[in-house]
Design an enzyme around this catalytic site. Sequence first.
Site, PDB file in Angstrom:
ATOM      1  N   HIS A   1       0.887  -1.184   0.000  1.00 41.83           N
ATOM      2  CA  HIS A   1       0.000   0.000   0.000  1.00 41.83           C
ATOM      3  C   HIS A   1       0.921   1.230   0.000  1.00 41.83           C
ATOM      4  O   HIS A   1       1.776   1.359  -0.859  1.00 41.83           O
ATOM      5  CB  HIS A   1      -0.904  -0.117   1.237  1.00 41.83           C
ATOM      6  CG  HIS A   1      -2.084   0.814   1.289  1.00 41.83           C
ATOM      7  ND1 HIS A   1      -2.421   1.674   0.278  1.00 41.83           N
ATOM      8  CD2 HIS A   1      -3.012   1.022   2.263  1.00 41.83           C
ATOM      9  CE1 HIS A   1      -3.503   2.353   0.609  1.00 41.83           C
ATOM     10  NE2 HIS A   1      -3.887   1.983   1.822  1.00 41.83           N
TER      11      HIS A   1
ATOM     12  N   ASP B   1       2.802   5.761  -6.491  1.00 41.59           N
ATOM     13  CA  ASP B   1       4.026   5.657  -5.703  1.00 41.59           C
ATOM     14  C   ASP B   1       5.291   5.580  -6.551  1.00 41.59           C
ATOM     15  O   ASP B   1       6.387   5.666  -6.023  1.00 41.59           O
ATOM     16  CB  ASP B   1       3.955   4.415  -4.806  1.00 41.59           C
ATOM     17  CG  ASP B   1       2.939   4.589  -3.695  1.00 41.59           C
ATOM     18  OD1 ASP B   1       2.796   5.725  -3.233  1.00 41.59           O
ATOM     19  OD2 ASP B   1       2.288   3.603  -3.311  1.00 41.59           O
TER      20      ASP B   1
ATOM     21  N   HIS C   1      -2.030  -2.073  -9.802  1.00 47.15           N
ATOM     22  CA  HIS C   1      -3.044  -1.538  -8.898  1.00 47.15           C
ATOM     23  C   HIS C   1      -4.266  -2.431  -8.946  1.00 47.15           C
ATOM     24  O   HIS C   1      -4.593  -2.967 -10.007  1.00 47.15           O
ATOM     25  CB  HIS C   1      -3.433  -0.107  -9.304  1.00 47.15           C
ATOM     26  CG  HIS C   1      -4.084   0.642  -8.207  1.00 47.15           C
ATOM     27  ND1 HIS C   1      -5.434   0.575  -7.970  1.00 47.15           N
ATOM     28  CD2 HIS C   1      -3.558   1.451  -7.252  1.00 47.15           C
ATOM     29  CE1 HIS C   1      -5.705   1.321  -6.916  1.00 47.15           C
ATOM     30  NE2 HIS C   1      -4.591   1.856  -6.455  1.00 47.15           N
TER      31      HIS C   1
HETATM   32  N1  CMC Z   1       5.250  -6.417 -10.477  1.00 46.87           N
HETATM   33  C1  CMC Z   1       5.178  -7.614 -11.122  1.00 46.87           C
HETATM   34  N2  CMC Z   1       4.063  -8.333 -11.240  1.00 46.87           N
HETATM   35  C2  CMC Z   1       2.942  -7.823 -10.685  1.00 46.87           C
HETATM   36  C3  CMC Z   1       2.940  -6.591 -10.004  1.00 46.87           C
HETATM   37  C4  CMC Z   1       4.153  -5.884  -9.923  1.00 46.87           C
HETATM   38  N3  CMC Z   1       4.213  -4.714  -9.298  1.00 46.87           N
HETATM   39  N4  CMC Z   1       1.699  -6.337  -9.547  1.00 46.87           N
HETATM   40  C5  CMC Z   1       0.940  -7.371  -9.916  1.00 46.87           C
HETATM   41  N5  CMC Z   1       1.703  -8.276 -10.615  1.00 46.87           N
HETATM   42  C6  CMC Z   1       1.235  -9.525 -11.248  1.00 46.87           C
HETATM   43  C7  CMC Z   1       0.894 -10.570 -10.188  1.00 46.87           C
HETATM   44  O1  CMC Z   1       2.035 -11.359  -9.886  1.00 46.87           O
HETATM   45  C8  CMC Z   1      -0.187 -11.338 -10.888  1.00 46.87           C
HETATM   46  O2  CMC Z   1       0.416 -12.163 -11.868  1.00 46.87           O
HETATM   47  P1  CMC Z   1      -0.191 -13.639 -12.186  1.00 46.87           P
HETATM   48  O3  CMC Z   1      -1.542 -13.355 -12.779  1.00 46.87           O
HETATM   49  O4  CMC Z   1       0.768 -14.235 -13.127  1.00 46.87           O
HETATM   50  O5  CMC Z   1      -0.274 -14.325 -10.864  1.00 46.87           O
HETATM   51  C9  CMC Z   1      -0.965 -10.258 -11.638  1.00 46.87           C
HETATM   52  O6  CMC Z   1      -0.006  -9.222 -11.898  1.00 46.87           O
HETATM   53  C10 CMC Z   1      -2.151  -9.696 -10.875  1.00 46.87           C
HETATM   54  O7  CMC Z   1      -1.659  -9.163  -9.641  1.00 46.87           O
HETATM   55  P2  CMC Z   1      -2.355  -9.296  -8.239  1.00 46.87           P
HETATM   56  O8  CMC Z   1      -1.304  -9.427  -7.187  1.00 46.87           O
HETATM   57  O9  CMC Z   1      -3.411 -10.359  -8.301  1.00 46.87           O
HETATM   58  O10 CMC Z   1      -3.070  -7.885  -8.128  1.00 46.87           O
HETATM   59  P3  CMC Z   1      -3.690  -7.246  -6.850  1.00 46.87           P
HETATM   60  O11 CMC Z   1      -4.817  -6.415  -7.294  1.00 46.87           O
HETATM   61  O12 CMC Z   1      -3.968  -8.259  -5.791  1.00 46.87           O
HETATM   62  O13 CMC Z   1      -2.499  -6.325  -6.264  1.00 46.87           O
HETATM   63  C11 CMC Z   1      -1.041  -4.525  -5.904  1.00 46.87           C
HETATM   64  C12 CMC Z   1      -2.391  -4.968  -6.479  1.00 46.87           C
HETATM   65  C13 CMC Z   1      -0.959  -2.985  -5.943  1.00 46.87           C
HETATM   66  C14 CMC Z   1      -0.941  -4.956  -4.439  1.00 46.87           C
HETATM   67  C15 CMC Z   1       0.094  -5.154  -6.750  1.00 46.87           C
HETATM   68  O14 CMC Z   1       0.007  -4.700  -8.076  1.00 46.87           O
HETATM   69  C16 CMC Z   1       1.459  -4.857  -6.155  1.00 46.87           C
HETATM   70  O15 CMC Z   1       1.901  -5.580  -5.264  1.00 46.87           O
HETATM   71  N6  CMC Z   1       2.184  -3.805  -6.674  1.00 46.87           N
HETATM   72  C17 CMC Z   1       3.449  -3.419  -6.098  1.00 46.87           C
HETATM   73  C18 CMC Z   1       3.255  -2.629  -4.818  1.00 46.87           C
HETATM   74  C19 CMC Z   1       2.739  -1.220  -5.093  1.00 46.87           C
HETATM   75  O16 CMC Z   1       3.240  -0.514  -5.943  1.00 46.87           O
HETATM   76  N7  CMC Z   1       1.740  -0.805  -4.305  1.00 46.87           N
HETATM   77  C20 CMC Z   1       1.163   0.537  -4.371  1.00 46.87           C
HETATM   78  C21 CMC Z   1      -0.229   0.521  -4.866  1.00 46.87           C
HETATM   79  S1  CMC Z   1      -0.839   2.163  -5.309  1.00 46.87           S
HETATM   80  C22 CMC Z   1      -0.851   3.118  -3.900  1.00 46.87           C
HETATM   81  C23 CMC Z   1      -1.504   2.547  -2.724  1.00 46.87           C
HETATM   82  O17 CMC Z   1      -2.480   1.792  -2.777  1.00 46.87           O
HETATM   83  O18 CMC Z   1      -1.062   2.883  -1.643  1.00 46.87           O
END
Ligand code: CMC
Length: 438
Positions: free
Chosen positions: A268, A363, A307
Site C-alpha cells: 500500500h 508511488d 493496482h
Molecule cells: N510487479 C510484477 N508483477 C505484478 C505486479 C508488480 N508490481 N503487480 C501485480 N503483478 C502480477 C501478479 O504477480 C499477478 O500475476 P499472475 O496473474 O501471473 O499471478 C498479476 O499481476 C495480478 O496481480 P495481483 O497481485 O493479483 O493484483 P492485486 O490487485 O492483488 O495487487 C497490488 C495490487 C498494488 C498490491 C500489486 O500490483 C502490487 O503488489 N504492486 C506493487 C506494490 C505497489 O506498488 N503498491 C502501491 C499501490 S498504489 C498506492 C496505494 O495503494 O497505496
Amino acid sequence: MENDCLSILDKRTNTNYEVPFYKGTIRAMDLRKIKTGAEDFGLMTYDPAFMNTASCHSSITFIDGDKGILRYRGYPIEQLAEKCTFLEVAYLLICGELPTAEQLKAWVNKVTHHTMLHESTKHFLEGFRYDAHPMGMFISTVAALATIYPDARNIHDAESRRLQMYRLIGKVPTIAAYTYRHGLGYPYVYPDNDLSYTENFMNMLWRMAEPKYQANPVLARALDVLFILHADHEQNCSANVMRSVGSSQADPFVATAAAAAALSGPLHGGANEEVLRMLDEIGAKDHVPAYIKGIKEGKGKLMGFGHRVYKNYDPRARIIKQTAEQVFEITGKNSKLDIALELERIALEDEYFVKRKLYPNVDFYSGIIYQAMGFHPEMFTVLFAISRTAGWLAQWEEMVNDPEQKISRPRQIYTGHEIRDIVPMEKRGSSAISTSRP
Ligand code: CMC
C-alpha cells in the site's frame, strides 16, 4: 420484477429464487434465503480480499480503473491539482462541496489553530530510539492523541467529530515533522500560524537557526499538489481499516492510527519507500533489462507498478511526472529519474506487464520527488499519511452517518477440526506442533 431481479436455480433443492438487483449489485443478505433446509444457515459469498464486494455506499471518490479516471466529489483530480489547495480539497472531501471564500477562511483558521501538540506528546516522542522508523512513531503518536482528547469518544456528536477532524488534520504535519527531527536529533520547531499548511510543515521540518524560514514557493506548491493527489482513493486497504475500526465506535484518533498502520505496508503506501530501494538496487539505467527479467522470473514485484483498481495509467502518476519537472528545476534532477523512466519505458512495452495491465501507480514517481526535496525514504509513507488523513476522516464521517452501517464483521468458512476431546498431556503424540524455539 422479471427484468430487475436475478433468477437463481439451486440445483441442490431444485428451487428457484428471485434476488432483486440493487444499484447494479445484489445484496449479499438476500442470498441467505437460499437454503437446503430449515437447519441450513443460508448461502454466503466467499470473497477474500474483497475483490468483488461493495462494502458501503460512498459519494466521496469515484475511480474508473479501466479509463484511468479519479474524481473527488465529482471533480477531476487534474482540475483539483491545478486549481485548488490541499486544505480546500480536504474541505471538499469532508464537507461534500468546495468551500466559498468565507468557508475556506474559517476552515483554514480552525485547522491552523490546531497544529500545536500538547507538550506531553513531545515527551512521548522523545521516548523513541534515535533510529525508530518515522512511520512507527507517527502511528503510535496519532493513537496516543486519544489519551489527550478523551472527548473524541463522543462520536455521535457532529460538532465533536468536526473538532477532532480539525485536530487531526492540523496535528499530523506537526507529528510528521517531529518524527523527522527526532531521527536527526534536532530540536522540534513549533508551528507558525502565519504560514500556509505546507509552508508551515516545511518550516517545522527544516528551520534551523534562522528567525523566519522561507519555504521555496515552487516546492511548497509541489508538496501541496502531492497532498491533493494522495488525499483519498475510495475503499482502499487503509480506508477500509478506518471504516472497520470506526464501525466499533472507536474514537477517530485510534481509527486513524489503525488506518495509518495499514498504509505502512509495502503493498500500500509503503510502496513509495520500496520504489527508492528498488531504484538503488538497480543502480544504473543499463541494469534495467536484467532487473525486469528477474521480476518476470518471479523474483519479487516491480514496486510502484500495478493496482487493484487501475488497469490503465494511474492519473495521479501522470500529474506527479509533471510536478517532478517543476521540482527538479529547483533542486536539480534526481539521478534515479533516468532509471525510473527506463523502467517504465521497458515495462510498458513488455508482454508480461501489458498482458496483466500493470502501469506505474502513484508511488512510482512520488518518492523520486520527495527525495529531491530532501526527504529520506523512511519519511515517504508519513507524507502519504498526512494527506490521506483527510480522506480517512471523510470516509469515517460518511460511515458514522450511514444508517445501514453496523459493526464490521465478516463471516468465514470454517476449515478446522470437528469437535474433539482434550487428550491428557502424557498421552499426546509427537504429531503435536512444536512451539519451542529452534
Ligand atoms: N510487479 C510484477 N508483477 C505484478 C505486479 C508488480 N508490481 N503487480 C501485480 N503483478 C502480477 C501478479 O504477480 C499477478 O500475476 P499472475 O496473474 O501471473 O499471478 C498479476 O499481476 C495480478 O496481480 P495481483 O497481485 O493479483 O493484483 P492485486 O490487485 O492483488 O495487487 C497490488 C495490487 C498494488 C498490491 C500489486 O500490483 C502490487 O503488489 N504492486 C506493487 C506494490 C505497489 O506498488 N503498491 C502501491 C499501490 S498504489 C498506492 C496505494 O495503494 O497505496
